[in-house]
Design an enzyme around this catalytic site. Sequence first.
Site, PDB file in Angstrom:
ATOM      1  N   ILE A 173      -7.345   3.503  -9.647  1.00 12.51           N
ATOM      2  CA  ILE A 173      -7.320   4.686  -8.771  1.00 12.51           C
ATOM      3  C   ILE A 173      -6.048   4.746  -7.935  1.00 12.51           C
ATOM      4  O   ILE A 173      -5.812   5.705  -7.229  1.00 12.51           O
ATOM      5  CB  ILE A 173      -8.562   4.737  -7.835  1.00 12.51           C
ATOM      6  CG1 ILE A 173      -8.697   3.432  -7.037  1.00 12.51           C
ATOM      7  CG2 ILE A 173      -9.812   5.043  -8.617  1.00 12.51           C
ATOM      8  CD1 ILE A 173      -9.774   3.494  -5.962  1.00 12.51           C
ATOM      9  N   ASP A 220       5.385  -0.885   6.666  1.00 12.66           N
ATOM     10  CA  ASP A 220       5.462   0.089   5.563  1.00 12.66           C
ATOM     11  C   ASP A 220       4.641   1.337   5.893  1.00 12.66           C
ATOM     12  O   ASP A 220       3.858   1.823   5.082  1.00 12.66           O
ATOM     13  CB  ASP A 220       4.951  -0.576   4.283  1.00 12.66           C
ATOM     14  CG  ASP A 220       5.348   0.207   3.027  1.00 12.66           C
ATOM     15  OD1 ASP A 220       6.197   1.110   3.133  1.00 12.66           O
ATOM     16  OD2 ASP A 220       4.807  -0.089   1.946  1.00 12.66           O
TER      17      ASP A 220
HETATM   18  N1  LIG Z   1      -9.408   1.414  -0.758  1.00  9.89           N
HETATM   19  C1  LIG Z   1      -8.791   2.376  -1.407  1.00  9.89           C
HETATM   20  N2  LIG Z   1      -9.467   3.452  -1.805  1.00  9.89           N
HETATM   21  C2  LIG Z   1      -8.831   4.447  -2.461  1.00  9.89           C
HETATM   22  N3  LIG Z   1      -7.530   4.443  -2.767  1.00  9.89           N
HETATM   23  C3  LIG Z   1      -6.808   3.399  -2.394  1.00  9.89           C
HETATM   24  C4  LIG Z   1      -7.390   2.315  -1.700  1.00  9.89           C
HETATM   25  N4  LIG Z   1      -6.437   1.417  -1.450  1.00  9.89           N
HETATM   26  C5  LIG Z   1      -5.313   1.912  -1.960  1.00  9.89           C
HETATM   27  N5  LIG Z   1      -5.514   3.107  -2.536  1.00  9.89           N
HETATM   28  C6  LIG Z   1      -4.524   3.943  -3.209  1.00  9.89           C
HETATM   29  O1  LIG Z   1      -3.638   3.115  -3.928  1.00  9.89           O
HETATM   30  C7  LIG Z   1      -2.289   3.309  -3.494  1.00  9.89           C
HETATM   31  C8  LIG Z   1      -1.564   1.993  -3.525  1.00  9.89           C
HETATM   32  O2  LIG Z   1      -2.232   1.070  -2.679  1.00  9.89           O
HETATM   33  P1  LIG Z   1      -1.412   0.041  -1.812  1.00  9.89           P
HETATM   34  O3  LIG Z   1      -0.425   0.812  -1.001  1.00  9.89           O
HETATM   35  O4  LIG Z   1      -2.343  -0.825  -1.099  1.00  9.89           O
HETATM   36  O5  LIG Z   1      -0.692  -0.762  -2.975  1.00  9.89           O
HETATM   37  P2  LIG Z   1       0.722  -1.434  -2.909  1.00  9.89           P
HETATM   38  O6  LIG Z   1       0.975  -2.071  -4.219  1.00  9.89           O
HETATM   39  O7  LIG Z   1       0.799  -2.307  -1.738  1.00  9.89           O
HETATM   40  O8  LIG Z   1       1.656  -0.173  -2.748  1.00  9.89           O
HETATM   41  P3  LIG Z   1       3.061  -0.031  -2.067  1.00  9.89           P
HETATM   42  O9  LIG Z   1       3.467  -1.346  -1.530  1.00  9.89           O
HETATM   43  O10 LIG Z   1       3.959   0.492  -3.140  1.00  9.89           O
HETATM   44  O11 LIG Z   1       2.849   1.016  -0.991  1.00  9.89           O
HETATM   45  C9  LIG Z   1      -2.413   3.918  -2.110  1.00  9.89           C
HETATM   46  O12 LIG Z   1      -1.329   4.740  -1.828  1.00  9.89           O
HETATM   47  C10 LIG Z   1      -3.688   4.706  -2.209  1.00  9.89           C
HETATM   48  O13 LIG Z   1      -3.411   5.984  -2.734  1.00  9.89           O
END
Ligand SMILES: Nc1ncnc2c1ncn2[C@@H]1O[C@H](COP(=O)(O)OP(=O)(O)OP(=O)(O)O)[C@@H](O)[C@H]1O
Length: 862
Positions: free
Chosen positions: A440, A565
């Site tokens: 997702i 971030d």
């Molecule tokens: N608990 C959740 N429920 C629904 N969607 C989520 C959830 N956690 C994250 N997402 C979706 O997934 C995307 C990526 O999550 P996250 O930012 O935690 O990952 P990341 O790999 O750390 O990304 P980045 O460092 O590139 O921002 C978020 O922008 C959000 O759209």
Amino acid sequence: MSSAHRTTVRRGSNPISRRASSSTFKFQECDGGDNNSTVGNSEAGSSSGEDSFCQTEMGDTLYFEPRKVYKRGNRSQVRSSLVRVYSENEKGNFDHATGTRLFDDMKHRPVPSLSKIGSSKNCGTSMRHPRRYSMNENKEVAKKRSAVDMQDEYIPEFDFADVVNKWQMEDDENTYGERKNSRDYLPRVQTRDTSVFPSKFMTDVLRNEDWNAFRGNNSESASPNSSYILDSSHAQVDPIPLPNRPGTIPLTDDMNGNIVGSLSDENANTSNNSNNNHNAQLTNPFRRYGSSKVTVTESFNSTSSGSTQFPDNSISVISELSMSAEEVNDLIEKLPRDFLFMPYSSRKKFIVEAVPNKDYKLIMSLIKKFLLRSSKSSSSIGKPSTNGPPNGPRSRHSSVASQYLSSFSPAYVSSVASMHSLRPDDKGMEILGHRLGKVIGFGAWGMIRECFDTQSGAVRAMKIVRFRNNIKVKKLVIREVNIWQELKNDNILRLLKWKMDEDYAMYCLSEKISDGTLYDLVISWGEYTNSKISLRDRCIATIRLSLQVIAALKYMHSKSIVHGDVKLENCLIDKSSNDIAWRVLVCDFGMGCHFGHPGSKSADEWKFLAMHSNEDIISTNRPEGTEFISHLDRQNTSISKRPSISKSQSNLNIHNNGSVSKRSTDSLKSARNRKSLALTTYGVSSVPRHYGPSLTSTRIGNSSTPSLQDTRITSFSFSKLSPTMDMTSPNKNKDKDNKNIGPDPNSHIGSLPYAAPELLEPSPPPLGPSADIWALGVMLFTMLTGKLPFKHEYEPRLRAMIAAGKYDKNFLAAVCFDASGRKKIKFQRTYDAIQGCLMVDMSKRWDLNTVQLALEDDLIRI
Ligand SMILES: Nc1ncnc2c1ncn2[C@@H]1O[C@H](COP(=O)(O)OP(=O)(O)OP(=O)(O)O)[C@@H](O)[C@H]1O
């Protein structure tokens, strides 16, 4: 695929087949005259063009114009056929003395002699050049002639089929033997070594000049090598198994249009073998393959190995359908045997009638996968099932459907995983008591999968960060978890559980937030010049939503944690919790770090986390070991002289802890003259008691978060000692253990358009709260205008813009002042606050508390 195979056979067979015309091998072709009309109809090339082609062909020889031969073979439907190897008893069809055919295949009719047809002097069918014509041949003669030319000739003592088979076998060994078991084999153009060709064939049948034409060093040649090129281009993907003929691929058609050749089943079973055998057989156009047709009924009935019945997304599909396994089972049992062969509309009709009110598309895809899997894995087709005859009534418990559905048990899944080398984070796998579903969200570090509580069925989200052997990523994700599990706030996505798979990945379980992010919201609003909502509503919504982000950041900063971030994408929106207010949940702590902490905690953290790497730590009920972190926290907190938060102070912050709705009610009651719920949909659900413009130090001093000045002092003074700062300030990091945490000066930048100017410096200061505040300013600007304040395709230019703090305040003014509405109340304070956030000079940059108060001020006045 099948047509590709047919093409391969045809092309590959041409050169040899021509030789076959002087042997027991039959190759059926049209003559030039007949082909003309065919080609003229079927191709852009006009018939006149084809005439000249034929003339040339007739004038020279077929053999010396191989490209044209190839073209002709390609154009003619008839030529696309046919490979037949005659049996010994057909010797009788030939005159042993002359080698000419006397009778047709079944000795029904004598073959007319050429003289009777009326040939010219050059018309005789030659063994070497059976298809050489006189240019003077008129069309009619040529037509009749074709009947003869399609006949082949008999060479005494020469079994062409045998020769070809030997050649093929040698070829298989020489060409493919060494590549057996090579998974990534891609067929390449081969220059066939003439030595692998049977010498008898070479000396007796082919003349040197003929052979040279086919060797492949002649680019004009329609050589076997040319056909390899074609083979190669066709053979690079595994065949898609047809449901009724597992692992079989038609190679060519017989005269009646039936499939006469197919790759054998066993080759389809193992992918390695499949690749090699598949390719080997593709280049063996003369091999006669046994057809192993299996009907869908058989495959459906087969007691196949359950393991191969496991489509990887079935669990999530079934749960998405809100169907029980039993219901799916029933449906599969009811399917007509020829379901896959029914037209789409009929399949759809059947499904819609059988299970109304369900997503028929999902069901159809599930069934299709199931049937394909079951047919593909029908290794025991025809074997009696343990509960009945092969085609008898199927027992519910032994049916393929049952096996398929029972395959969802956790034990089954893990065994399947090891058998099929499924990855632990693949869909369908179970982690932390949750079954993984579809992806997702994606981020730079990891992916987020929907997941389902195996007990309650509750839908949650699993963030998966694969690090495998990358120690750098592993350490970063450990740091993320370490920070994340500290955070418990209404506006922060809660980490429910986590688990680290030592050599593979980190899994973080959280609630699933289904209503998108602030980014999605802003996209839906569009740019301010063409805003989908009124500018006034846009301002109000922006203020309400960003006040929640501020609440989250204040909370984090109060715990000496900087997010690092902050951006629209990392702010999830939850519309479900409250009808009148959307909740914002800040997520993604991958760039987060502690600021102002003396002493290196990182080594301890990692040691601790490594010790517990395979344990689930539920944040609300930590095992004993977690005290270690708490202890460190306490220690560090006291050393860092983090501003303590008194109860009364913390109560001032309506967003810190406690129930939003409760505080909302209180605040609403106490708010003076507020009419600010006009757009409650987007908003924070409360209005603070303290509002009004204030940049005074007193207000800052009373803040529950460190003042800008305070935070800067702490972050600078402890920069060398903070473990997380080491990660973000590589220039100061001399720790051997952390050496692969990078000398990348950008490693502390979450997202460049949101990066504060100081972070772009060659020796950036340690990451501190002011970087979050800058990013908040970028967020606010973007929400109001629909445009990023700093944006340029050329990165150095973008960096320069950020460094100079150059953005268009007119956009902002247009929104904040045009949004005043009837009462002419401008969003002046919001306008000011954004500029306060986007101060290049850190010492002048506003602190969170001030920003919050400014926004609230505007909210209360409207
Ligand atoms: N608990 C959740 N429920 C629904 N969607 C989520 C959830 N956690 C994250 N997402 C979706 O997934 C995307 C990526 O999550 P996250 O930012 O935690 O990952 P990341 O790999 O750390 O990304 P980045 O460092 O590139 O921002 C978020 O922008 C959000 O759209």
